[in-house]
Structure formats: structure tokens, C-alpha cells
Design a protein around this motif. Structure first.
Motif, mmCIF file in Angstrom:
data_model
loop_
_atom_site.group_PDB
_atom_site.id
_atom_site.type_symbol
_atom_site.label_atom_id
_atom_site.label_comp_id
_atom_site.label_asym_id
_atom_site.label_seq_id
_atom_site.Cartn_x
_atom_site.Cartn_y
_atom_site.Cartn_z
ATOM 1 N N THR A 112 0.834 -1.204 0.000
ATOM 2 C CA THR A 112 0.000 0.000 0.000
ATOM 3 C C THR A 112 0.868 1.252 0.000
ATOM 4 O O THR A 112 0.557 2.229 -0.695
ATOM 5 C CB THR A 112 -0.945 0.002 1.220
ATOM 6 N N ALA A 113 1.958 1.241 0.742
ATOM 7 C CA ALA A 113 2.839 2.406 0.785
ATOM 8 C C ALA A 113 3.425 2.707 -0.597
ATOM 9 O O ALA A 113 3.404 3.853 -1.051
ATOM 10 C CB ALA A 113 3.950 2.174 1.799
ATOM 11 N N VAL A 114 3.927 1.687 -1.255
ATOM 12 C CA VAL A 114 4.528 1.878 -2.583
ATOM 13 C C VAL A 114 3.463 2.318 -3.591
ATOM 14 O O VAL A 114 3.675 3.238 -4.387
ATOM 15 C CB VAL A 114 5.252 0.597 -3.041
ATOM 16 N N ARG A 115 2.310 1.687 -3.542
ATOM 17 C CA ARG A 115 1.220 2.068 -4.453
ATOM 18 C C ARG A 115 0.725 3.486 -4.178
ATOM 19 O O ARG A 115 0.321 4.192 -5.101
ATOM 20 C CB ARG A 115 0.079 1.063 -4.365
ATOM 21 N N THR A 116 0.757 3.916 -2.928
ATOM 22 C CA THR A 116 0.357 5.283 -2.582
ATOM 23 C C THR A 116 1.272 6.281 -3.272
ATOM 24 O O THR A 116 0.804 7.279 -3.828
ATOM 25 C CB THR A 116 0.380 5.475 -1.053
ATOM 26 N N CYS A 117 2.559 6.016 -3.253
ATOM 27 C CA CYS A 117 3.507 6.910 -3.928
ATOM 28 C C CYS A 117 3.238 6.964 -5.427
ATOM 29 O O CYS A 117 3.263 8.040 -6.033
ATOM 30 C CB CYS A 117 4.937 6.455 -3.665
ATOM 31 N N ALA A 118 2.978 5.822 -6.014
ATOM 32 C CA ALA A 118 2.713 5.782 -7.457
ATOM 33 C C ALA A 118 1.428 6.518 -7.803
ATOM 34 O O ALA A 118 1.344 7.179 -8.840
ATOM 35 C CB ALA A 118 2.638 4.336 -7.933
ATOM 36 N N ALA A 119 0.445 6.455 -6.912
ATOM 37 C CA ALA A 119 -0.868 7.041 -7.196
ATOM 38 C C ALA A 119 -0.881 8.565 -7.186
ATOM 39 O O ALA A 119 -1.705 9.168 -7.856
ATOM 40 C CB ALA A 119 -1.896 6.520 -6.197
ATOM 41 N N VAL A 120 0.031 9.181 -6.455
ATOM 42 C CA VAL A 120 -0.020 10.646 -6.353
ATOM 43 C C VAL A 120 0.769 11.360 -7.443
ATOM 44 O O VAL A 120 0.740 12.586 -7.533
ATOM 45 C CB VAL A 120 0.429 11.166 -4.967
ATOM 46 N N GLY A 121 1.462 10.610 -8.266
ATOM 47 C CA GLY A 121 2.199 11.235 -9.365
ATOM 48 C C GLY A 121 3.520 11.802 -8.890
ATOM 49 O O GLY A 121 4.056 11.423 -7.864
ATOM 50 N N GLY A 122 4.033 12.724 -9.664
ATOM 51 C CA GLY A 122 5.338 13.296 -9.341
ATOM 52 C C GLY A 122 6.449 12.338 -9.720
ATOM 53 O O GLY A 122 6.343 11.592 -10.697
ATOM 54 N N ASP A 123 7.500 12.348 -8.940
ATOM 55 C CA ASP A 123 8.655 11.484 -9.179
ATOM 56 C C ASP A 123 8.381 10.123 -8.534
ATOM 57 O O ASP A 123 8.948 9.751 -7.519
ATOM 58 C CB ASP A 123 9.909 12.129 -8.609
ATOM 59 N N ARG A 124 7.469 9.384 -9.157
ATOM 60 C CA ARG A 124 6.926 8.140 -8.594
ATOM 61 C C ARG A 124 7.977 7.095 -8.281
ATOM 62 O O ARG A 124 7.909 6.434 -7.245
ATOM 63 C CB ARG A 124 5.922 7.520 -9.561
ATOM 64 N N ASP A 125 8.912 6.894 -9.181
ATOM 65 C CA ASP A 125 9.895 5.844 -8.928
ATOM 66 C C ASP A 125 10.785 6.204 -7.748
ATOM 67 O O ASP A 125 11.136 5.343 -6.941
ATOM 68 C CB ASP A 125 10.722 5.531 -10.179
ATOM 69 N N THR A 126 11.106 7.469 -7.588
ATOM 70 C CA THR A 126 11.940 7.884 -6.462
ATOM 71 C C THR A 126 11.183 7.779 -5.149
ATOM 72 O O THR A 126 11.691 7.211 -4.178
ATOM 73 C CB THR A 126 12.452 9.326 -6.670
#
Length: 154
Positions: free
Chosen positions: A105-119
Motif C-alpha cells: 500500500t505504501a509503494v502504491r500510494t507513492c505511485a498514485a499521487v504522481g510526481g517522481d513516482r519511482d523515487t
């Protein structure tokens, strides 16, 4: 704390700005802190190792955020779009604190908000992954092979 010292030393080679070094220290301290036993106030541990600056201000702001959506948190803290530590670290610490026991969920949360997703996803994964081997097994099946010296359970 050794993690803070080592992070600063390694970041000086790759980051020419004090805020970049502060970001590296914050992430290393957070990962080191959650890997140990006991209560896990990531923000307190990190703030103990940051001097005044933009990264510290962002971490202080992240610590004070109420329970809000990840989109709202990213709007207030940044999501890495500006490719700076102060635009990345506060949000990643907030996500890690919100989902400390839920790697996926934490990793998917980062991907969901956009921006520098991989970082942002890599930072959060590193923090939470230090706590326990919690990477979903299906993700582990599709990763690139690791060198033999790394160990088969890595």
C-alpha cells in the motif's frame, strides 16, 4: 547514530547541496529506526538528526498533518515533481508513517499521487523494507535476478 553519519558521508559524494544531504540523512535514519525494536515515531527520530533547513521544515509539517488523503498530503508536502529533497522526503516519511506495516500500500500510494513516482516509491520501499521482509511475493517473482552473493532469500 551511525546511519546519519554514514548517510551524510555517502551523500556528500553525490549531492552538492546541503538539502540533498539532509534528505539522505532523513531517509537513512528513518530506515534504521524502523528496523529496530520499540515504538516507531519516524518523525521524532529523523528530526533529532536534521539541522534547520527546508527538509527539516517539510518533515515538521508532515509530522503535524492530520489523517488526510495521500493526494492532499502530496499537495501540501510535495511529491518529488521538483526533484529536490525538500519536495520528496517529507511526503515519503508521511507515507511510511501511515503505512509502516503495509509495504504494498505504501509503494502504491507513492505511485498514485504522481510526481517522481519511482523515487518516492523507492524511498518508501527502502524505509518499510528495512522493518521486515514484507515485499509481496508476486513482486519478488518478477524482479531482476539478484547476484548470488546477495543470498537467495533477499
Amino acid at each position: 547514530m551511525l546511519a546519519a553519519t554514514e548517510a551524510a558521508a555517502s551523500a556528500e559524494v553525490t549531492h552538492t547541496h546541503a538539502e540533498g544531504i539532509a534528505g539522505a540523512v532523513a531517509i537513512a535514519v528513518a530506515a534504521s529506526h524502523v528496523a529496530g525494536p520499540g515504538p516507531h515515531d519516524i518523525f521524532e527520530a529523523v528530526l533529532d538528526h536534521l539541522t534547520n533547513g527546508l527538509v527539516r521544515q517539510g518533515v515538521e509539517q508532515a509530522r503535524k498533518l492530520p489523517a488526510i488523503s495521500a493526494q492532499e498530503a502530496a499537495a501540501q508536502l510535495g511529491n518529488g515533481s521538483r526533484i529536490t529533497a525538500e519536495d520528496t522526503v517529507p511526503f515519503t516519511l508521511w507515507v511510511a508513517a501511515q503505512h509502516l506495516n503495509d509495504y504494498e500500500t505504501a509503494v502504491r500510494t507513492c505511485a498514485a499521487v504522481g510526481g517522481d513516482r519511482d523515487t518516492t516509491a523507492a524511498i518508501v520501499g527502502g524505509i518499510i523494507g528495512a522493518r521486515a521482509p514484507s515485499i509481496p511475493s508476486i513482486w519478488r517473482q518478477y524482479r531482476e535476478p539478484l547476484p548470488a552473493w546477495f543470498g537467495h532469500d533477499a
